[in-house]
Design a protein around this motif. Structure first.
Motif, mmCIF file in Angstrom:
data_model
loop_
_atom_site.group_PDB
_atom_site.id
_atom_site.type_symbol
_atom_site.label_atom_id
_atom_site.label_comp_id
_atom_site.label_asym_id
_atom_site.label_seq_id
_atom_site.Cartn_x
_atom_site.Cartn_y
_atom_site.Cartn_z
ATOM 1 N N CYS A 166 10.004 17.428 8.162
ATOM 2 C CA CYS A 166 9.698 16.875 6.834
ATOM 3 C C CYS A 166 10.876 16.048 6.315
ATOM 4 C CB CYS A 166 9.359 17.996 5.853
ATOM 5 S SG CYS A 166 7.711 18.703 6.069
ATOM 6 N N ALA A 167 12.085 16.534 6.560
ATOM 7 C CA ALA A 167 13.269 15.780 6.134
ATOM 8 C C ALA A 167 13.340 14.441 6.858
ATOM 9 C CB ALA A 167 14.534 16.599 6.393
ATOM 10 N N ILE A 168 12.992 14.422 8.142
ATOM 11 C CA ILE A 168 12.974 13.179 8.914
ATOM 12 C C ILE A 168 11.896 12.243 8.371
ATOM 13 C CG2 ILE A 168 12.463 12.190 11.182
ATOM 14 C CD1 ILE A 168 13.715 14.761 12.383
ATOM 15 N N THR A 169 10.720 12.803 8.086
ATOM 16 C CA THR A 169 9.621 12.021 7.515
ATOM 17 C C THR A 169 10.079 11.280 6.263
ATOM 18 O OG1 THR A 169 7.904 13.492 8.394
ATOM 19 C CG2 THR A 169 7.329 12.194 6.452
ATOM 20 N N LEU A 170 10.703 12.015 5.350
ATOM 21 C CA LEU A 170 11.173 11.402 4.104
ATOM 22 C C LEU A 170 12.271 10.379 4.354
ATOM 23 C CD1 LEU A 170 11.356 14.351 1.540
ATOM 24 C CD2 LEU A 170 9.738 12.446 1.571
ATOM 25 N N SER A 171 13.169 10.684 5.280
ATOM 26 C CA SER A 171 14.307 9.791 5.523
ATOM 27 C C SER A 171 13.859 8.435 6.040
ATOM 28 C CB SER A 171 15.284 10.433 6.519
ATOM 29 O OG SER A 171 14.775 10.390 7.849
ATOM 30 N N LEU A 172 12.678 8.378 6.661
ATOM 31 C CA LEU A 172 12.166 7.127 7.218
ATOM 32 C C LEU A 172 11.102 6.501 6.320
ATOM 33 C CD1 LEU A 172 12.169 8.179 10.951
ATOM 34 C CD2 LEU A 172 13.654 6.492 9.856
ATOM 35 N N GLY A 173 11.030 6.963 5.083
ATOM 36 C CA GLY A 173 10.186 6.296 4.093
ATOM 37 C C GLY A 173 8.726 6.689 4.111
ATOM 38 N N MET A 174 8.369 7.709 4.891
ATOM 39 C CA MET A 174 6.985 8.176 4.911
ATOM 40 C C MET A 174 6.823 9.245 3.831
ATOM 41 S SD MET A 174 6.500 8.325 9.062
ATOM 42 C CE MET A 174 4.875 7.623 9.280
ATOM 43 N N ILE A 185 0.856 -1.186 0.000
ATOM 44 C CA ILE A 185 0.000 0.000 0.000
ATOM 45 C C ILE A 185 0.894 1.238 0.000
ATOM 46 C CG2 ILE A 185 -1.929 -1.156 1.159
ATOM 47 C CD1 ILE A 185 -1.094 0.183 3.764
ATOM 48 N N ALA A 186 0.301 2.393 -0.214
ATOM 49 C CA ALA A 186 1.070 3.630 -0.303
ATOM 50 C C ALA A 186 1.816 3.897 0.999
ATOM 51 C CB ALA A 186 0.146 4.801 -0.623
ATOM 52 N N ALA A 187 2.910 4.655 0.898
ATOM 53 C CA ALA A 187 3.727 4.983 2.066
ATOM 54 C C ALA A 187 2.894 5.719 3.114
ATOM 55 C CB ALA A 187 4.921 5.838 1.640
#
Length: 280
Positions: free
Chosen positions: A202-210, A182-184
């Motif tokens: 936001c950078a942390i969110t992206l770094s953990l695949g969200m 399913i979607a991230a």
């Protein structure tokens, strides 16, 4: 006036998810006109028990016209859950529901059974029990996407809000989502108005695949969209790699090129979707 549907991002790729208290119907239209990719009218935590019937009525009236939005409903262990679903079922403007405090796949199934077939359900994980059940919840047929209720999760577990403490629950939701195809997942909100903190989060969110983030105010939506989109430099790099290796990989030279091309194509697709230029 509601934004044109053509400007909206599909919920699979939606970055900013704006929570709007259902007790404030005068803010609904402004929320739809914000930069939010998705708007969630909140009849759960944002509304005191005594005010839930009136808030629910206002949501039903709003979604019975031309407006479209998601609704965060009360959790399945409360009497409000049945009342929410009975009121919302069949509304023409209902984009989907966010199920608060999801702790099992059965709760998602029970919610899906009370809504028209195909209604999208965001499973909001807010507790240790919910996190342990994340793989099951993600695999449940009715689950569209997972979301992280980080504030309630911290209260439940006693963990703090540091990136280190929150890396495990975020990663677990990401892995459960990917394994279930399913979607991230959607990350929890940043509290306050500090844009530097929001950018860091936001950078942390992206770094953990969200790939999405809950927003508490309309002012947060545009920075979140920017923070969760490829940068111009990222888009330019991706275009250069594709030009070098070929869209079909016909000019791949060694084993490291294919993963690089796959990453470039993913970034390029997002840059195209979010209208990010591919030149610095």
């Amino acid at each position: 006036m509601e934004r044109p549907v053509t400007m909206r991002i599909a919920p699979e790729q939606a970055r900013s998810w704006l929570l709007v208290p259902a007790s404030k119907p005068d803010t609904f239209t402004a929320a739809l006109n914000s930069a939010a990719d998705a708007v969630i009218l909140d009849v759960e935590d944002a509304v005191a028990p005594a005010h839930k019937p009136k808030a629910r009525e206002d949501v039903v009236a709003f979604l019975s016209g031309h407006a479209r939005a998601w609704v965060r409903i009360n959790d399945a262990t409360t009497p409000f859950w049945e009342e929410d679903l009975a009121a919302l079922s069949g509304l023409p403007g209902l984009e989907g529901v966010m199920l608060a405090k999801t702790e099992s796949g059965q709760q998602v199934d029970a919610t899906a059974e009370r809504l028209p077939e195909g209604t999208k359900i965001l499973a909001l994980v807010e507790s240790a029990v919910g996190l342990e059940a994340a793989p099951e919840i993600a695999r449940t047929e009715g689950t569209f996407r997972l979301a992280f209720g980080s504030g309630d999760f911290r209260r439940d577990t006693g963990m703090d809000d540091s990136p280190t403490s929150m890396s495990y629950p975020r990663s677990r939701l990401t892995i459960a989502s990917r394994a279930a195809r399913i979607a991230a997942p959607i990350d929890g909100p940043t509290l306050g108005t500090d844009l530097d903190l929001l950018s860091r989060d936001c950078a942390i969110t992206l770094s953990l695949g969200m790939a999405g983030k809950l927003c508490m105010t309309p002012a947060q939506t545009e920075p979140v969209n920017t923070g969760l989109s490829p940068s111009v430099a990222d888009a330019a790099w991706a275009q250069d790699v594709i030009d070098d290796l070929g869209e079909d990989g016909s000019r791949v030279r060694d084993g490291s090129d294919l993963p690089r091309l796959a990453k470039a194509k993913k970034i390029h697709a997002l840059a195209t979707l979010f209208h990010i230029p591919t030149q610095n």
